[in-house]
Design an enzyme around this catalytic site. Structure first.
Site, PDB file in Angstrom:
ATOM      1  N   GLU A  27     -22.093  50.932  -5.663  1.00 44.50           N
ATOM      2  CA  GLU A  27     -22.670  50.193  -6.792  1.00 44.50           C
ATOM      3  C   GLU A  27     -24.105  50.628  -7.062  1.00 44.50           C
ATOM      4  O   GLU A  27     -24.730  51.318  -6.261  1.00 44.50           O
ATOM      5  CB  GLU A  27     -22.658  48.679  -6.518  1.00 44.50           C
ATOM      6  CG  GLU A  27     -21.417  47.949  -6.992  1.00 44.50           C
ATOM      7  CD  GLU A  27     -21.370  47.754  -8.510  1.00 44.50           C
ATOM      8  OE1 GLU A  27     -22.226  48.335  -9.231  1.00 44.50           O
ATOM      9  OE2 GLU A  27     -20.478  47.027  -8.983  1.00 44.50           O
ATOM     10  N   ASP A  55     -18.120  46.352 -15.929  1.00 48.46           N
ATOM     11  CA  ASP A  55     -18.905  46.228 -14.710  1.00 48.46           C
ATOM     12  C   ASP A  55     -20.328  46.704 -15.012  1.00 48.46           C
ATOM     13  O   ASP A  55     -20.915  46.312 -16.003  1.00 48.46           O
ATOM     14  CB  ASP A  55     -18.223  47.032 -13.591  1.00 48.46           C
ATOM     15  CG  ASP A  55     -18.592  46.561 -12.190  1.00 48.46           C
ATOM     16  OD1 ASP A  55     -19.775  46.345 -11.923  1.00 48.46           O
ATOM     17  OD2 ASP A  55     -17.678  46.435 -11.348  1.00 48.46           O
TER      18      ASP A  55
END
Length: 295
Positions: free
Chosen positions: A16, A202
């Site tokens: 991430e 996302d």
């Protein structure tokens, strides 16, 4: 057709928050990123193909540069500062999510005035108590908005007049009017609603034309949206769980896409064995330089 390659077969459980950070003193830059469940922070040098990592006692989910060598981090319950890559994290401001054991910080980004905006998620996906916070340069943490399952996709338009935030499980990206001087949001509206079952928005980045790139978790692609929220381009990524896109490299025209392999079965991993890696492709329009935390 974009040529997509895996530049780092990281095998991350949940890669991430890729952030391109220019090198200090004229040195080449690097891509910083995290593997949240592994509680690791990484620094990837694409030119050398080398990735170094360090661990923490709790998850680090998002980051921004601080000073010449430091970082500000969104951890599980609050914020922390690193004086350099190897330093111990020093808590910064109130640990605002400490009373919510199922919550943690998730996505985050700095605005032009050096404030760090970061949101939280409910790990059970049952409570809409995900909250957007603003970390001021004075270390004060302010609750800005709440009611999200997973706050994500934080980004700013090039003119600093629009703030973007996604609520991933609801497949929606919101846009707000942004008051840069005061650090306030208003006039929330739906920027883009994705259909259910084809991927969830996302992490994201905005390019120099004001277009919003978003990675679609469980969608195997990244999408470029116009400032009006129209789909302009889709780029397939050979990993189903795309988590975030960053625009980096010396010219800010290299896209880096982090991915995940958590919860994938053997059949899916056989189809996409580089899930959890970082993928890359070139773009036509450069990204925006990432702002530095000013505290």
């Amino acid at each position: 057709m974009r040529e997509v390659s895996c530049v780092l077969d990281a095998q991350a459980q949940l890669g991430e928050c890729p952030r391109w950070v220019d090198g200090a003193d004229g040195r080449d830059g690097a891509l910083y990123w995290v593997d949240i469940p592994a509680k690791t922070l990484h620094r990837f040098d694409p030119a050398a193909g080398q990735d170094v990592q360090r661990g923490f006692d709790q998850p680090a989910a998002c980051l921004a540069r601080h000073g010449a060598h430091g970082l500000v981090l969104g951890m599980k319950d609050g914020f922390a500062l690193l004086s350099d890559f190897t330093a111990e994290p020093m808590p910064l401001g109130a640990q605002v999510e400490e009373s919510r054991p199922d919550n943690r910080f998730n996505d985050g980004r700095c605005d032009r005035l050096g404030r760090f905006w970061s949101g939280t998620l409910d790990g059970t996906k049952q409570h809409r108590n995900g909250t957007l916070y603003r970390l001021g340069v004075d270390g004060q943490v302010t609750d800005i908005a709440t009611g999200f399952l997973t706050s994500n996709g934080i980004a700013f338009s090039p003119d600093d007049r629009t703030f973007y935030l996604a609520d991933t499980p609801n497949h929606v990206i919101y846009a707000y009017d942004f008051d840069l001087a005061g650090g306030h949001l208003s006039n929330r509206r739906v920027f883009h609603q994705f259909p259910h079952g084809l991927g969830r928005p996302d992490g994201a980045s905005v390019d120099a034309e004001g277009c919003y790139w978003t990675a679609l978790y469980d969608g195997g692609r990244v999408v470029r949206l116009s400032p009006r929220g129209e789909i302009l381009e889709e780029v397939a990524i050979p990993a189903r769980l795309c988590t975030m896109i960053a625009l980096g490299g010396p010219d800010l025209k290299t896209a880096y896409v982090t991915t995940a392999r958590q919860k994938l079965d053997e059949a899916e991993l056989a189809r996409h064995p580089q899930s959890g890696g970082i993928f890359s492709f070139r773009v036509d329009v450069p990204g925006l330089p990432e702002h530095t935390y000013g505290g």
